[in-house]
Design a protein around this motif. Sequence first.
Motif, mmCIF file in Angstrom:
data_model
loop_
_atom_site.group_PDB
_atom_site.id
_atom_site.type_symbol
_atom_site.label_atom_id
_atom_site.label_comp_id
_atom_site.label_asym_id
_atom_site.label_seq_id
_atom_site.Cartn_x
_atom_site.Cartn_y
_atom_site.Cartn_z
ATOM 1 N N PRO A 136 0.819 -1.229 0.000
ATOM 2 C CA PRO A 136 0.000 0.000 0.000
ATOM 3 C C PRO A 136 0.848 1.272 0.000
ATOM 4 O O PRO A 136 0.536 2.229 -0.726
ATOM 5 N N LEU A 137 1.909 1.296 0.800
ATOM 6 C CA LEU A 137 2.794 2.458 0.839
ATOM 7 C C LEU A 137 3.477 2.651 -0.504
ATOM 8 O O LEU A 137 3.526 3.771 -1.041
ATOM 9 N N TRP A 138 4.010 1.585 -1.068
ATOM 10 C CA TRP A 138 4.694 1.664 -2.370
ATOM 11 C C TRP A 138 3.751 2.128 -3.468
ATOM 12 O O TRP A 138 4.107 2.965 -4.300
ATOM 13 N N ARG A 139 2.528 1.599 -3.464
ATOM 14 C CA ARG A 139 1.570 1.935 -4.524
ATOM 15 C C ARG A 139 1.209 3.418 -4.507
ATOM 16 O O ARG A 139 1.170 4.067 -5.553
ATOM 17 N N ASP A 140 0.980 3.974 -3.323
ATOM 18 C CA ASP A 140 0.597 5.389 -3.237
ATOM 19 C C ASP A 140 1.764 6.310 -3.579
ATOM 20 O O ASP A 140 1.578 7.325 -4.257
ATOM 21 N N LEU A 141 2.971 5.971 -3.123
ATOM 22 C CA LEU A 141 4.114 6.841 -3.373
ATOM 23 C C LEU A 141 4.539 6.791 -4.837
ATOM 24 O O LEU A 141 4.870 7.827 -5.431
ATOM 25 N N THR A 142 4.559 5.607 -5.430
ATOM 26 C CA THR A 142 4.971 5.522 -6.836
ATOM 27 C C THR A 142 3.908 6.080 -7.774
ATOM 28 O O THR A 142 4.220 6.480 -8.899
ATOM 29 N N ALA A 143 2.641 6.115 -7.329
ATOM 30 C CA ALA A 143 1.609 6.766 -8.140
ATOM 31 C C ALA A 143 1.844 8.268 -8.211
ATOM 32 O O ALA A 143 1.539 8.907 -9.226
ATOM 33 N N ALA A 144 2.422 8.808 -7.141
ATOM 34 C CA ALA A 144 2.734 10.242 -7.140
ATOM 35 C C ALA A 144 4.039 10.536 -7.867
ATOM 36 O O ALA A 144 4.219 11.613 -8.445
ATOM 37 N N VAL A 145 4.980 9.597 -7.840
ATOM 38 C CA VAL A 145 6.282 9.789 -8.497
ATOM 39 C C VAL A 145 6.538 8.583 -9.402
ATOM 40 O O VAL A 145 7.418 7.758 -9.139
ATOM 41 N N PRO A 146 5.777 8.440 -10.493
ATOM 42 C CA PRO A 146 5.890 7.223 -11.312
ATOM 43 C C PRO A 146 7.225 7.088 -12.031
ATOM 44 O O PRO A 146 7.614 5.974 -12.412
ATOM 45 N N GLU A 147 7.933 8.198 -12.216
ATOM 46 C CA GLU A 147 9.165 8.117 -12.988
ATOM 47 C C GLU A 147 10.289 7.386 -12.263
ATOM 48 O O GLU A 147 11.295 7.016 -12.882
ATOM 49 N N ILE A 148 10.146 7.157 -10.956
ATOM 50 C CA ILE A 148 11.223 6.478 -10.221
ATOM 51 C C ILE A 148 11.068 4.958 -10.253
ATOM 52 O O ILE A 148 11.944 4.235 -9.779
ATOM 53 N N VAL A 149 9.961 4.457 -10.808
ATOM 54 C CA VAL A 149 9.743 3.009 -10.858
ATOM 55 C C VAL A 149 10.698 2.401 -11.881
ATOM 56 O O VAL A 149 10.715 2.793 -13.045
ATOM 57 N N MET A 150 11.495 1.444 -11.423
ATOM 58 C CA MET A 150 12.491 0.813 -12.278
ATOM 59 C C MET A 150 11.857 -0.277 -13.127
ATOM 60 O O MET A 150 10.913 -0.944 -12.678
ATOM 61 N N PRO A 151 12.355 -0.463 -14.353
ATOM 62 C CA PRO A 151 11.826 -1.557 -15.183
ATOM 63 C C PRO A 151 12.133 -2.902 -14.543
ATOM 64 O O PRO A 151 13.185 -3.100 -13.929
ATOM 65 N N VAL A 152 11.204 -3.831 -14.688
ATOM 66 C CA VAL A 152 11.350 -5.154 -14.084
ATOM 67 C C VAL A 152 12.284 -5.997 -14.930
ATOM 68 O O VAL A 152 12.136 -6.082 -16.151
ATOM 69 N N ASP A 153 13.272 -6.595 -14.275
ATOM 70 C CA ASP A 153 14.194 -7.516 -14.944
ATOM 71 C C ASP A 153 13.485 -8.855 -15.110
ATOM 72 O O ASP A 153 13.099 -9.498 -14.128
ATOM 73 N N VAL A 154 13.292 -9.286 -16.347
ATOM 74 C CA VAL A 154 12.547 -10.521 -16.583
ATOM 75 C C VAL A 154 13.262 -11.734 -15.993
ATOM 76 O O VAL A 154 12.634 -12.749 -15.689
ATOM 77 N N ARG A 155 14.571 -11.642 -15.813
ATOM 78 C CA ARG A 155 15.318 -12.791 -15.274
ATOM 79 C C ARG A 155 15.120 -12.931 -13.775
ATOM 80 O O ARG A 155 15.128 -14.036 -13.236
ATOM 81 N N HIS A 156 14.973 -11.811 -13.062
ATOM 82 C CA HIS A 156 14.889 -11.870 -11.603
ATOM 83 C C HIS A 156 13.649 -11.178 -11.063
ATOM 84 O O HIS A 156 13.524 -10.997 -9.856
ATOM 85 N N GLY A 157 12.734 -10.783 -11.947
ATOM 86 C CA GLY A 157 11.579 -10.020 -11.491
ATOM 87 C C GLY A 157 10.678 -10.792 -10.545
ATOM 88 O O GLY A 157 10.001 -10.203 -9.707
ATOM 89 N N SER A 158 10.625 -12.125 -10.675
ATOM 90 C CA SER A 158 9.746 -12.908 -9.815
ATOM 91 C C SER A 158 10.421 -13.353 -8.529
ATOM 92 O O SER A 158 9.768 -13.974 -7.682
ATOM 93 N N ASP A 159 11.676 -13.065 -8.370
ATOM 94 C CA ASP A 159 12.387 -13.452 -7.154
ATOM 95 C C ASP A 159 11.950 -12.547 -6.010
ATOM 96 O O ASP A 159 12.062 -11.321 -6.107
ATOM 97 N N PRO A 160 11.442 -13.099 -4.895
ATOM 98 C CA PRO A 160 10.937 -12.260 -3.810
ATOM 99 C C PRO A 160 11.991 -11.319 -3.227
ATOM 100 O O PRO A 160 11.687 -10.164 -2.908
ATOM 101 N N ALA A 161 13.226 -11.799 -3.073
ATOM 102 C CA ALA A 161 14.275 -10.946 -2.501
ATOM 103 C C ALA A 161 14.566 -9.758 -3.413
ATOM 104 O O ALA A 161 14.731 -8.618 -2.948
ATOM 105 N N THR A 162 14.613 -9.998 -4.723
ATOM 106 C CA THR A 162 14.839 -8.912 -5.680
ATOM 107 C C THR A 162 13.674 -7.941 -5.672
ATOM 108 O O THR A 162 13.862 -6.722 -5.733
#
Length: 373
Positions: A248-274
């Motif tokens: 919830p915190l991430w969703r609200d903050l990145t909605a206000a500053v969407p340009e800081i969201v990094m592209p998802v790496d398809v190789r490690h995007g599903s890894d929980p730690a990443t």
Amino acid sequence: MSSPMPGVVAWAVIGYVSVLLAVRFWLVGGAVVDRLVNHMGLWSIAALLMYRCASSPTLDDPANQLALGCVLMTTTYLYVIGRLVSADAEPDTVRRHQRTATLLASAATASVVLTAASARYSGRSVDLRLIRDALGIGCAFAIPFTYNTVVFTRRCLGTLRDAETPPAARIVGIGLIGSNAVLWGALALSLSQPATGWLEGPQLSLVQAAFALWVAIDSTLLAIPLVGELVQRAGMDRATRTCRRLLPLWRDLTAAVPEIVMPVDVRHGSDPATRLLRMTVEIRDAMLHLGAYLPAETGATQRNTVREPKSDRGLADYAHRLMRAAQARKTGLPPTRAGAAPPLPVVAHDFDAELAHLIALARIWPRAKAAVE
């Protein structure tokens, strides 16, 4: 069908190993070692099934001869795993080792079958007390069997000597070494049985029982990593649970500053730690960008923050102000201050401390959002 093992026990082992192998194929199989372990499981099940198809517990039965060949094929995968330096070994290297080991196992199986066929042509049963039969079967089966398992055991010993090996991996390594020792003991007793007369019964029957025990033990040990994979698939691991708390915190903050969201790496995007690391960095970046939009603190809040910088009261006030800042930037309002952004309420010197602070902020975030809205 005749076997030194009770049918209920034998089929229970086959069913148990088959279930574990099916789960392994479902959950893992991308890494080189995982593929080798999975194929080793298939050959071990084939060996157990061939033993069950035998009409006689002696080597005269072709099913038992083919079962020995399946056992050898199973150990070839142990050999290849033992020769691998790491799970990132080159596919060509793995294929070369596997091809060589498979050819040797096939040749050894052919030798066992030919020895039995020669005895049958002479009108007698296979008897390991005869020099010709003993050399033909002993050399064809015992030598590659022992060599393959010794190579794998040396690999396990090397893992145990590594100081960085985790405790769970040490337990698995010790168990695998112990199960190999059981196989060696059974093979030695079976080959010496005709000469010593000890342990009356069909020759090599101990190998069958020991192999079934080995398969059950090794399948259980190699299934231990599956528990963690199942927990992760169910979303119950620590990283995934923390991501859900921060969402919830991430969703609200990145909605206000969407340009800081990094592209998802398809190789490690599903890894929980990443995923957790990425969410933490993006929340922190969004907080820095929203610093210029933060409303000024009241005097009471400033005094409370000085006295109790980590109190829930001070953190709740910061959450309210951060929510207002997110709304202001999202609606296109200008910053409330010029120059450098104000410092964040906490300064973390390591990832764990920063994560703890963000979790505390995420805990009170829904209340702050409801109060502002």
